[in-house]
Design an enzyme around this catalytic site. Structure first.
Site, PDB file in Angstrom:
ATOM      1  N   HIS A  19       0.879  -1.174   0.000  1.00 24.61           N
ATOM      2  CA  HIS A  19       0.000   0.000   0.000  1.00 24.61           C
ATOM      3  C   HIS A  19       0.910   1.215   0.000  1.00 24.61           C
ATOM      4  O   HIS A  19       1.677   1.409   0.952  1.00 24.61           O
ATOM      5  CB  HIS A  19      -0.885   0.009   1.245  1.00 24.61           C
ATOM      6  CG  HIS A  19      -1.756  -1.211   1.362  1.00 24.61           C
ATOM      7  ND1 HIS A  19      -3.066  -1.226   0.947  1.00 24.61           N
ATOM      8  CD2 HIS A  19      -1.478  -2.461   1.810  1.00 24.61           C
ATOM      9  CE1 HIS A  19      -3.573  -2.432   1.153  1.00 24.61           C
ATOM     10  NE2 HIS A  19      -2.631  -3.201   1.673  1.00 24.61           N
ATOM     11  N   GLU A 200      -7.371 -12.359   6.006  1.00 23.57           N
ATOM     12  CA  GLU A 200      -6.338 -11.770   6.881  1.00 23.57           C
ATOM     13  C   GLU A 200      -6.876 -11.898   8.308  1.00 23.57           C
ATOM     14  O   GLU A 200      -6.304 -12.600   9.144  1.00 23.57           O
ATOM     15  CB  GLU A 200      -6.094 -10.300   6.498  1.00 23.57           C
ATOM     16  CG  GLU A 200      -5.033  -9.602   7.340  1.00 23.57           C
ATOM     17  CD  GLU A 200      -4.866  -8.112   6.982  1.00 23.57           C
ATOM     18  OE1 GLU A 200      -5.786  -7.534   6.371  1.00 23.57           O
ATOM     19  OE2 GLU A 200      -3.814  -7.540   7.345  1.00 23.57           O
TER      20      GLU A 200
HETATM   21  N1  ADE Z   1      -4.840  -1.188   4.211  1.00 21.38           N
HETATM   22  C1  ADE Z   1      -3.511  -1.071   4.328  1.00 21.38           C
HETATM   23  N2  ADE Z   1      -2.990  -2.227   4.777  1.00 21.38           N
HETATM   24  C2  ADE Z   1      -4.012  -3.084   4.952  1.00 21.38           C
HETATM   25  C3  ADE Z   1      -4.123  -4.427   5.374  1.00 21.38           C
HETATM   26  N3  ADE Z   1      -3.057  -5.148   5.753  1.00 21.38           N
HETATM   27  N4  ADE Z   1      -5.336  -4.990   5.438  1.00 21.38           N
HETATM   28  C4  ADE Z   1      -6.405  -4.281   5.081  1.00 21.38           C
HETATM   29  N5  ADE Z   1      -6.364  -3.027   4.658  1.00 21.38           N
HETATM   30  C5  ADE Z   1      -5.175  -2.426   4.593  1.00 21.38           C
HETATM   31 ZN    ZN Z   2      -2.639  -5.050   2.594  1.00 17.95          ZN
END
Ligand code: ADE
Ligand code: ZN
Length: 338
Positions: A19, A200
């Site tokens: 990101h 995640e």
């Molecule tokens: N935005 C930035 N990093 C993120 C992540 N690991 N999971 C979800 N949204 C994000």
């Molecule tokens: Zn991410």
């Protein structure tokens, strides 16, 4: 530099889960706050770093969105991107496919075009200076509604030639992929690739939704697929690339300890796993540090590291000829490392 560090830095690799807003280092955050006369709730770079202790994804996101507030001008986005590419090039990244979160900026009144022009300028500089190629992936914020995602897709339309794909990020639990099925269908119909964060923190059911409702080309994270043997078997059979982020997993408490990280289990199960840095300014390391830390914690072999690097090109959105070129450079590297 140890032998392992040198091997990792020299290994040609792609980064597929980064990101760009998550590469904003405290020093640059301070500089941009001063340049743009934006107040930030920290007295020093050290105070910013001290605030980076997270117990889950939301803890992190709250600070990450606050930090992005210093990004105002085209030059800011260019500087941000170039700072990342400089670090990535030093880590041996030959190609990067970077996420950006336009809604984080347009909702603060920063025009979509300012973000695009700045990032594209940084990408062009990186290619000229380092030979590092890159692509952009526009992420929709899943805590917002699908209408907002459609509005963002409409703003992006004139830039479709410069955007490789769309993604889905932000707060996962409570915001399943199904919420975005129609906007992902529209993006797919426009010829954009599709990726999504799933598994995640969210359950395996979210990964099934990403596959069946969003028709993803690549799965971001995917850790919780390991709870479902049939899902693992399917991901392996379909050759789905997983963009795994070891230091992120540690900092966001997806794993308790890197010694418990499932990266080698993923490879053993036939999953096309890759290693990435996610938000390196917040999680304590760029891509080489992610390779190094998990290699050390899990005792990964050189063969496993080569496999991870190969997977990063195979799973990229480069052309088949470009992939073949990078894979050949890994073969040459492997041969010289004997
Ligand atoms: N935005 C930035 N990093 C993120 C992540 N690991 N999971 C979800 N949204 C994000
Ligand atoms: Zn991410």
């Amino acid at each position: 530099m140890t032998d392992l560090d040198a091997f990792i830095v020299g290994l040609p690799k792609a980064e597929l889960h980064l990101h760009i807003e998550g590469s904003l280092e405290p020093e640059l955050m301070f500089e941009l706050a001063r340049r743009n006369r934006v107040a930030i709730p920290f007295a020093s770079v050290e105070a910013i770093r001290a605030a980076y202790a997270f117990s889950n994804l939301q803890d992190f996101l709250d600070i990450y969105y606050a930090g992005a507030n210093v990004l105002r001008t085209e030059e800011d986005f260019r500087d941000l991107a170039l700072a990342y590419f400089t670090r990535a090039a030093a880590d041996g990244v030959a190609h990067a496919e970077i996420f950006f979160d336009p809604q984080t900026h347009t909702d603060r009144g920063i025009p979509f075009d300012v973000v695009m022009r700045g990032l594209l300028a940084g990408m062009a500089d990186a290619e000229a200076r380092f030979g590092l190629t890159s692509k952009l992936i526009l992420c929709f914020l899943r805590h917002l509604d699908e209408d907002a995602a459609f509005a963002t897709l409409a703003q992006a339309e004139k830039w479709f030639g410069q955007i490789a794909g769309v993604g889905l990020d932000s707060s996962e639990v409570g915001h399943p992929p199904a919420k975005f099925a129609r906007v992902f269908a529209a993006a797919g119909a426009a010829g954009l690739k599709r990726v999504a964060h799933a598994g995640e923190e969210g359950p395996p059911a979210y990964i099934y939704e990403a596959l069946d409702l969003l028709h993803i080309d690549r799965l971001d994270h995917g850790n919780r697929a390991l709870e479902d043997a049939a899902l693992v078997e399917r991901l392996a059979r379909e050759g789905m690339t997983l963009t795994v982020c070891p230091l992120s997993n540690l900092k966001l408490c997806v794993v308790k300890d890197l010694a418990d990280h499932p990266i080698d289990r993923m490879l053993a199960l036939g999953l096309a796993a890759t290693i990435n840095s996610d938000d390196p300014a917040y999680f304590g390391g760029y891509i080489a540090e992610n390779y190094r830390a998990v290699a050390q914690a899990r005792g990964l072999s050189r063969a496993a590291l080569l496999r991870l690097a190969r997977n990063s090109f195979t799973g990229s959105f480069l052309t088949e000829a470009e992939k073949a070129h990078h894979l050949a450079s890994i073969d040459v590297y492997a041969a010289t490392q004997g």
